[in-house]
Write a protein that holds these residues in place. Structure first.
Motif: not given
Lengths: 394, 367
Positions: A290-292, A285-286, A327-331, A384-385
């Protein structure tokens, strides 16, 4: 470093790809070993395994030995034919650790392969650590042991009989003794699981595995072969998700104290990946990392510890230090939006009574103690992701 | 917690350290197939290192907030001691009689050493130890596979040998170090409270064989039973190291009479006690002084020709009173418990019913 050179020497065709490419062969894969000629036809590739840090364990010495665990590179290749699948994995390990028949505190090197029982929905694969209630996994685990006793020479470990109590004399006694010695079994088992702690042995799945240690190269080579279809699994499609785990006995590794990979797509040459599994599993995920990081600090760090952020009580919630590694992005998205979709059961319910990771409702369902973060705006969520995906040891 | 709890009381005033209980247990359960080094029952000298070596410092149990504490998995050679065997068969060939390893440590290596200086203030006493079959077992809480369970019928804590994969977190978690890893079978094992005997109405082998008659066995809720009377009525039996937070179900009557210390001239110092009460309090908690007073008062009563039910219980006249397995509780319920008739090997928890529960993935209680 040695492991790095080693894999370069061993494998002439190393690709930097996020999938494992399984080459097709005509011959049978039954009884294949790490030194089988057939592996010349396989395409080898690096994969990265990360230390399992979601949950910790109560062994002081083991904790100390694993406090500085980094990521581990392994080399993986795969072969398949119409009926079978074989996978070879090589990894660096400075010492060969075999669980011997005398030690009370010695542990074995070992490896495992995990399959998702149902992978029709690539967005909702089982939780990487032993699956989940509605998403089962099948695990093949092999450990380097000196052989496990079956004391009555018949495979029944529970029958703890003394030969001298068995009315056996002379030749009969000798026969029994040698039968007992030959009845020792290697640790090579299959399990079905639907969540940490539920792992249950199954003996109606056939697979064969071989572990070979190369002293000069300080590496393990292991192969595993199994049929593409049995009563638990159907692996006949063009792409399947698999996951690896390896254990280092010298670091007291056993059970969850291990290195694990995330779900890795295994693509079969000359077959199509109809559901785009490869792309789905390696999706990044792009977002504004920093915000995440800030979103995580504001929303997650009260319960979850990760990396250098250790604000939460130790047993409060899953530790996220290597979550980006396995972990995957979807998870990650699913866990943020629908924490009840996959419950990580965590510690034994009696171990840390003040920190239950789930509650049980009247219908007997597990309800996560984590609230849903579906109110986060899309940007914050993606940020976040993106940040969580950076959480992994080097 | 289980519905009922089988418990044991050991009267330390009468333990002579003869190890008959140890032998009874060993010949019944642990003399074979990787169990050789284990002592499900051991008798150790206090003060001393105990078995395994320094078990009180090896961690485990719960902290005051109820969190499982980390612990250590003991080493065979350093902490348990390798069980050595002698070269009997080589003696006829003129070989020297010697053990097969160079023994450096073993259970009771420091037997009877105790503490203090002879003859002035030296002291020791014996503590027999088995699994405490705790209400809140730390072994059970440590198991990442839910392989350890506590039977509802009598609170006996057992390991399902099918589910156990020998990870040994239970060994680290048990503060009493009463779980042992069997390196031959790759699984952990422990005292089973002789449940196959108990279900036939017999006490455990260690209790039955005790020549000092120090052991009482029965259900904590059985008001007629001597265990109930000692623990709940007279409150003279205390758990060992209750500060570990596991709520043990083996209780000890602490040593009451301690001979006086001697002065430099070898004369007894009146009013002095060789066994420091602080040491007893460390083991059995703050109730020790009260227990000592209760028993001393009752002794005084008896001395003066008065009745004392407490002393009569502690004298242990009859096995049938000491071991009250609740008059047919097991035989009445044997069908629901799955007890087998005269089975020399009980396979229930190996091909176990607990495993079946998990095969169907049902949520088991609140574990």
């Amino acid at each position: 470093m040695k492991a790095f050179y080693l894999s370069l020497i061993l494998t002439c065709s190393v690709f930097a790809s996020e999938s494992i490419i399984a080459a097709k062969v005509d011959g049978s894969l039954k009884g294949i070993t790490p030194s089988s000629k057939m592996w010349d036809r396989a395409i080898f590739d690096y994969q990265t395994l990360y230390p399992q840090t979601t949950i910790g364990f109560n062994d002081i010495n083991a904790k100390e030995k694993n406090s500085n665990n980094g990521a581990k590179k392994v080399v993986v290749g795969a072969l398949y034919n119409d009926k079978e699948l074989a996978i070879k994995i090589r990894w660096f390990d400075a010492t060969k650790d075999t669980q011997n028949r005398e030690d009370t505190d010695g542990y074995a090197d070992g490896f495992a392969l995990q399959f998702a029982k149902d992978f029709s929905n690539a967005k909702g694969l089982p939780y990487i650590g032993m699956g989940d209630k509605n998403r089962k996994v099948i695990v093949h685990l092999t450990k380097s042991t000196e052989g496990i006793d079956a004391p009555n020479a018949n495979g029944d470990v529970e029958v703890q009989q003394l030969p001298s109590n068995m009315n056996l004399y002379g030749e009969d006694l000798e026969k029994f003794t040698s039968k007992k010695a030959s009845a020792r079994v290697d640790y090579s088992k299959s399990f079905i699981a639907q969540g940490f702690r539920t792992t249950t042995m199954i003996d109606d799945v056939k697979f064969s595995s071989v572990m070979e240690y190369n002293k000069e190269e300080q590496s393990w080579s292991a192969t595993i072969s199994r049929s593409l279809k049995d009563s638990y699994l159907d692996l006949s499609s063009g792409a399947i998700p698999i996951a690896f785990a390896i254990w280092d006995g010298s670091r007291d590794n056993r059970d969850g104290l291990k290195h694990i990979s995330g779900w890795i797509p295994l693509k079969k040459v000359s077959k199509t990946d109809k559901k785009n599994l490869a792309e789905m599993l390696s999706k990044e995920v792009s977002g504004d990392i920093e915000n995440g990081k800030k979103v995580a600090l504001d929303n997650c760090s009260l319960c979850h510890n990760y990396g250098d952020v250790n604000n939460a009580p130790e047993f409060m919630a899953p530790n996220l230090s290597n979550i980006g590694g396995y972990s995957t992005a979807d998870y990650l998205a699913e866990s943020i939006l629908k924490p009840d979709a996959v419950i990580v059961p965590g510690y034994n319910r009696n171990a840390h009574k003040n920190f239950s990771w789930y509650n049980i409702d009247e219908g007997g369902n597990r309800i996560s103690t984590m609230p849903s973060y579906d109110w986060l705006d899309e940007k914050s969520r993606d940020d976040l992701i993106a940040f969580l995906q950076t959480l992994k040891n080097q | 917690m289980s519905k009922r709890q089988l418990a044991m009381v050991m009267d330390l005033n009468k333990c002579i350290g003869c190890q008959t209980c140890t032998v009874a247990c060993k010949t019944q359960w642990t003399n074979r197939n990787g169990r050789d080094y284990m002592y499900w029952n051991n008798v150790e000298t206090f003060p001393g290192t105990g078995y395994p070596r320094n078990w009180q410092n090896l961690g485990g149990g719960f902290d005051p907030s109820g969190d499982l504490k980390k612990g250590v998995v003991p080493n065979l050679e350093r902490d348990y001691g390798i069980p050595w065997e002698y070269n009997y068969s080589e003696l006829e060939k003129g070989k020297q009689f010697r053990p097969h390893v160079d023994p450096r440590w073993g259970p009771n290596w420091d037997e009877d050493e105790g503490a203090g200086t002879f003859p002035y203030d030296n002291y020791f006493f014996y503590i027999p130890r088995i699994c405490n079959h705790c209400d809140n077992p730390a072994c059970l809480a440590s198991c990442p596979r839910d392989a350890i369970f506590k039977r509802d019928s009598d609170g006996v804590v057992l390991i399902d040998q099918e589910r156990c994969q020998g990870y040994r977190y239970c060994v680290a978690g048990c503060p009493y170090k009463k779980i042992y890893f069997n390196p031959k079978t790759g699984k952990s094992e422990k005292c089973i409270m002789c449940f196959p005997r108990v279900e036939k109405g017999l006490p455990s082998a260690c209790s039955q064989q005790c020549v000092g008659r120090i052991r009482f066995m029965g259900f904590l809720d059985d008001k007629e039973g001597q265990v109930h009377k000692l623990v709940n009525e007279y409150k003279v039996a205390l758990p060992l190291r209750a500060d570990y937070g596991t709520t043990p179900n083996v209780f000890y009557v602490p040593p009451v009479d301690s001979p006086p210390k001697y002065d430099a001239n070898g004369k007894p110092i009146p009013g002095s006690d060789r066994i420091p009460v602080e040491e007893l309090e460390r083991l059995f908690g703050p109730e020790v002084k009260r227990v000592i007073k209760t028993i001393k008062d009752e002794k005084e009563k008896k001395k003066n020709g008065k009745e004392s039910q407490l002393l009569d219980i502690l004298i242990a006249f009859k096995h049938s009173d000491m071991f009250r397995m609740d008059h047919g509780y097991y035989s009445k319920n044997s069908a629901s418990m799955g007890t087998k008739k005269l089975a020399p090997i009980d396979e229930r928890y190996v091909r176990g019913k607990e495993t079946k529960v998990f095969t169907n993935f049902l949520e088991r209680g609140q574990h």
